[in-house]
Design a protein around this motif. Sequence first.
Motif, PDB file in Angstrom:
ATOM      1  N   HIS A 182       7.972  63.262  42.128  1.00 64.59           N
ATOM      2  CA  HIS A 182       8.409  64.193  43.173  1.00 64.59           C
ATOM      3  C   HIS A 182       9.826  64.678  42.883  1.00 64.59           C
ATOM      4  N   LEU A 183      10.708  63.756  42.531  1.00 65.74           N
ATOM      5  CA  LEU A 183      12.097  64.130  42.257  1.00 65.74           C
ATOM      6  C   LEU A 183      12.199  64.967  40.973  1.00 65.74           C
ATOM      7  N   VAL A 184      11.425  64.593  39.967  1.00 66.93           N
ATOM      8  CA  VAL A 184      11.412  65.384  38.727  1.00 66.93           C
ATOM      9  C   VAL A 184      10.917  66.794  39.024  1.00 66.93           C
ATOM     10  N   GLY A 185       9.889  66.897  39.851  1.00 67.95           N
ATOM     11  CA  GLY A 185       9.334  68.198  40.183  1.00 67.95           C
ATOM     12  C   GLY A 185      10.304  69.095  40.927  1.00 67.95           C
ATOM     13  N   LEU A 186      11.283  68.487  41.595  1.00 66.83           N
ATOM     14  CA  LEU A 186      12.316  69.263  42.289  1.00 66.83           C
ATOM     15  C   LEU A 186      13.452  69.681  41.361  1.00 66.83           C
ATOM     16  N   GLY A 187      13.363  69.255  40.091  1.00 74.42           N
ATOM     17  CA  GLY A 187      14.370  69.672  39.109  1.00 74.42           C
ATOM     18  C   GLY A 187      15.415  68.631  38.789  1.00 74.42           C
ATOM     19  N   ARG A 189      17.203  65.487  37.041  1.00 77.57           N
ATOM     20  CA  ARG A 189      17.165  64.843  35.735  1.00 77.57           C
ATOM     21  C   ARG A 189      17.996  63.560  35.720  1.00 77.57           C
ATOM     22  N   ARG A 190      18.992  63.471  36.571  1.00 76.52           N
ATOM     23  CA  ARG A 190      19.781  62.237  36.709  1.00 76.52           C
ATOM     24  C   ARG A 190      19.268  61.526  37.967  1.00 76.52           C
ATOM     25  N   ILE A 191      18.246  60.690  37.774  1.00 75.01           N
ATOM     26  CA  ILE A 191      17.588  60.011  38.893  1.00 75.01           C
ATOM     27  C   ILE A 191      17.897  58.518  38.814  1.00 75.01           C
ATOM     28  N   ALA A 192      18.613  58.016  39.787  1.00 77.01           N
ATOM     29  CA  ALA A 192      18.954  56.598  39.820  1.00 77.01           C
ATOM     30  C   ALA A 192      17.865  55.812  40.540  1.00 77.01           C
ATOM     31  N   ALA A 252      19.862  62.299  42.413  1.00 74.41           N
ATOM     32  CA  ALA A 252      18.784  61.765  43.239  1.00 74.41           C
ATOM     33  C   ALA A 252      18.755  60.250  43.097  1.00 74.41           C
ATOM     34  N   VAL A 253      18.313  59.571  44.163  1.00 73.98           N
ATOM     35  CA  VAL A 253      18.166  58.116  44.158  1.00 73.98           C
ATOM     36  C   VAL A 253      16.779  57.759  44.676  1.00 73.98           C
ATOM     37  N   PHE A 254      16.051  56.977  43.900  1.00 71.71           N
ATOM     38  CA  PHE A 254      14.801  56.388  44.354  1.00 71.71           C
ATOM     39  C   PHE A 254      15.116  54.968  44.776  1.00 71.71           C
ATOM     40  N   ALA A 255      15.020  54.687  46.084  1.00 72.08           N
ATOM     41  CA  ALA A 255      15.325  53.372  46.620  1.00 72.08           C
ATOM     42  C   ALA A 255      14.046  52.555  46.745  1.00 72.08           C
ATOM     43  N   GLY A 256      14.136  51.277  46.432  1.00 65.51           N
ATOM     44  CA  GLY A 256      12.960  50.423  46.451  1.00 65.51           C
ATOM     45  C   GLY A 256      12.480  50.027  47.826  1.00 65.51           C
ATOM     46  N   SER A 257      13.212  50.399  48.863  1.00 70.70           N
ATOM     47  CA  SER A 257      12.778  50.153  50.241  1.00 70.70           C
ATOM     48  C   SER A 257      13.480  51.151  51.149  1.00 70.70           C
ATOM     49  N   ASP A 258      12.964  51.332  52.355  1.00 69.24           N
ATOM     50  CA  ASP A 258      13.624  52.223  53.307  1.00 69.24           C
ATOM     51  C   ASP A 258      14.993  51.679  53.714  1.00 69.24           C
ATOM     52  N   HIS A 259      15.130  50.358  53.774  1.00 72.16           N
ATOM     53  CA  HIS A 259      16.435  49.767  54.085  1.00 72.16           C
ATOM     54  C   HIS A 259      17.444  50.109  52.986  1.00 72.16           C
ATOM     55  N   GLN A 260      17.006  50.069  51.737  1.00 70.02           N
ATOM     56  CA  GLN A 260      17.899  50.441  50.640  1.00 70.02           C
ATOM     57  C   GLN A 260      18.235  51.932  50.701  1.00 70.02           C
ATOM     58  N   ALA A 261      17.293  52.734  51.165  1.00 72.32           N
ATOM     59  CA  ALA A 261      17.575  54.161  51.339  1.00 72.32           C
ATOM     60  C   ALA A 261      18.662  54.362  52.400  1.00 72.32           C
ATOM     61  N   LEU A 262      18.632  53.573  53.468  1.00 72.40           N
ATOM     62  CA  LEU A 262      19.674  53.672  54.491  1.00 72.40           C
ATOM     63  C   LEU A 262      21.040  53.308  53.923  1.00 72.40           C
ATOM     64  N   GLY A 263      21.074  52.280  53.075  1.00 69.87           N
ATOM     65  CA  GLY A 263      22.326  51.931  52.416  1.00 69.87           C
ATOM     66  C   GLY A 263      22.842  53.067  51.555  1.00 69.87           C
ATOM     67  N   THR A 264      21.925  53.793  50.933  1.00 70.31           N
ATOM     68  CA  THR A 264      22.295  54.954  50.113  1.00 70.31           C
ATOM     69  C   THR A 264      22.809  56.086  50.993  1.00 70.31           C
ATOM     70  N   TYR A 265      22.182  56.311  52.150  1.00 71.10           N
ATOM     71  CA  TYR A 265      22.665  57.308  53.112  1.00 71.10           C
ATOM     72  C   TYR A 265      24.117  57.033  53.483  1.00 71.10           C
ATOM     73  N   SER A 280      19.464  63.854  46.710  1.00 69.85           N
ATOM     74  CA  SER A 280      18.128  63.603  47.249  1.00 69.85           C
ATOM     75  C   SER A 280      17.865  62.102  47.258  1.00 69.85           C
ATOM     76  N   VAL A 281      17.164  61.638  48.295  1.00 71.43           N
ATOM     77  CA  VAL A 281      16.887  60.207  48.442  1.00 71.43           C
ATOM     78  C   VAL A 281      15.419  60.011  48.809  1.00 71.43           C
ATOM     79  N   VAL A 282      14.762  59.076  48.105  1.00 73.02           N
ATOM     80  CA  VAL A 282      13.398  58.667  48.422  1.00 73.02           C
ATOM     81  C   VAL A 282      13.403  57.173  48.700  1.00 73.02           C
ATOM     82  N   GLY A 283      12.723  56.756  49.765  1.00 77.10           N
ATOM     83  CA  GLY A 283      12.606  55.345  50.092  1.00 77.10           C
ATOM     84  C   GLY A 283      11.238  54.798  49.735  1.00 77.10           C
TER      85      GLY A 283
END
Length: 342
Positions: A182-187, A189-192, A252-265, A280-283
């Motif tokens: 999904h993140l790659v499809g949005l363009g 390339r630096r996805i953590a 972009a950041v792919f977080a391994g849980s929604d809680h980790q996504a909140l920490g990223t927010y 961009s953030v995905v949980g």
Amino acid sequence: MTSTGGEETAGSTLAEIAHEAGVSVSTVSKVLHNRSDVSSKTRTKVQRLLEQHGYRPGGARPTDPALPRGGLIDFVINELDSPWAVELIRGAEETLHDVGMGLVVSATHGRSRLARQWLDSLATRPTRGAILVVPELTAAQHRELRRLALPFALVAPIDEPAPGVPWVGATNWPGGLAATRHLVGLGHRRIALISGPERRLTSRARVGGYRTALEEAGIPYDEELVRYGDFTHGPAHRHALDLLRLPDRPTAVFAGSDHQALGTYRAAAELGLRIPEDLSVVGFDDLPFADWVTPRLTTVRTPLAEMTALAARMVLQLIAGETPPTTRVEVATELIVRESTA
């Protein structure tokens, strides 16, 4: 420890009854739960004492045509203080409620001492089976469960259990693949990636999906962009700060849980970065709050309640003397796109 429903036992402990009968506590527990590996003479003696002390049978006989209603199932989880735990408990409770069973919930808080106490407590109540949402079942704990002949099923284990051990997990690798695609499809390339514990099966699978999506897009895997935490927001916040302070920071950041996504927010806000305009953030999990935070979180839905409902059904089948159709079940994950990615 809390409990809902089920039968109450008399005040006398099974240890006292075992002493009076001249047998072990585990033998008394087996008789209480109607298990077969006790001689008829011993069974009769122990049953008489159990009745005198106010205990009632809590298990189904292997020859019973149908599983009788009532009794208790133990639900053991590492931590209780999260929406993740609430969803897991809900799935088991609803399933057991439908067959008139109560749920006893115990938290181990990651301490082997508390896990040991839980095992010891099994002899004091008519537990008929167990659902274990613990990172790891030690060899000693597994032997004890087998010795007690207690039907059990694991949920989201740290590693793939031994053959024949019933367990339920999620399709974590496809979930990690879908999130990163999904993140790659949005363009991007630096996805953590901010993952959970490196040893856990769920973490390894999600990282595997992430790496595969990068390879598909011809994006080199960069260890500098990968961090391991514990699925909570605190360590994720610190990891996100480190990642977002890099000279060539991720977009972009792919977080391994929604809680980790909140920490990223939180880290993004502290650094003056806007989501999704700057990051961009995905949980992962799709907990209820994912639809309430601002912006609403794009995440991978894990059907947590369905997982424990399936585990409960496995345990019920084992109690009834039946063999589950399969001892390994993985429920499907699904990418839910909201406003945190662009």
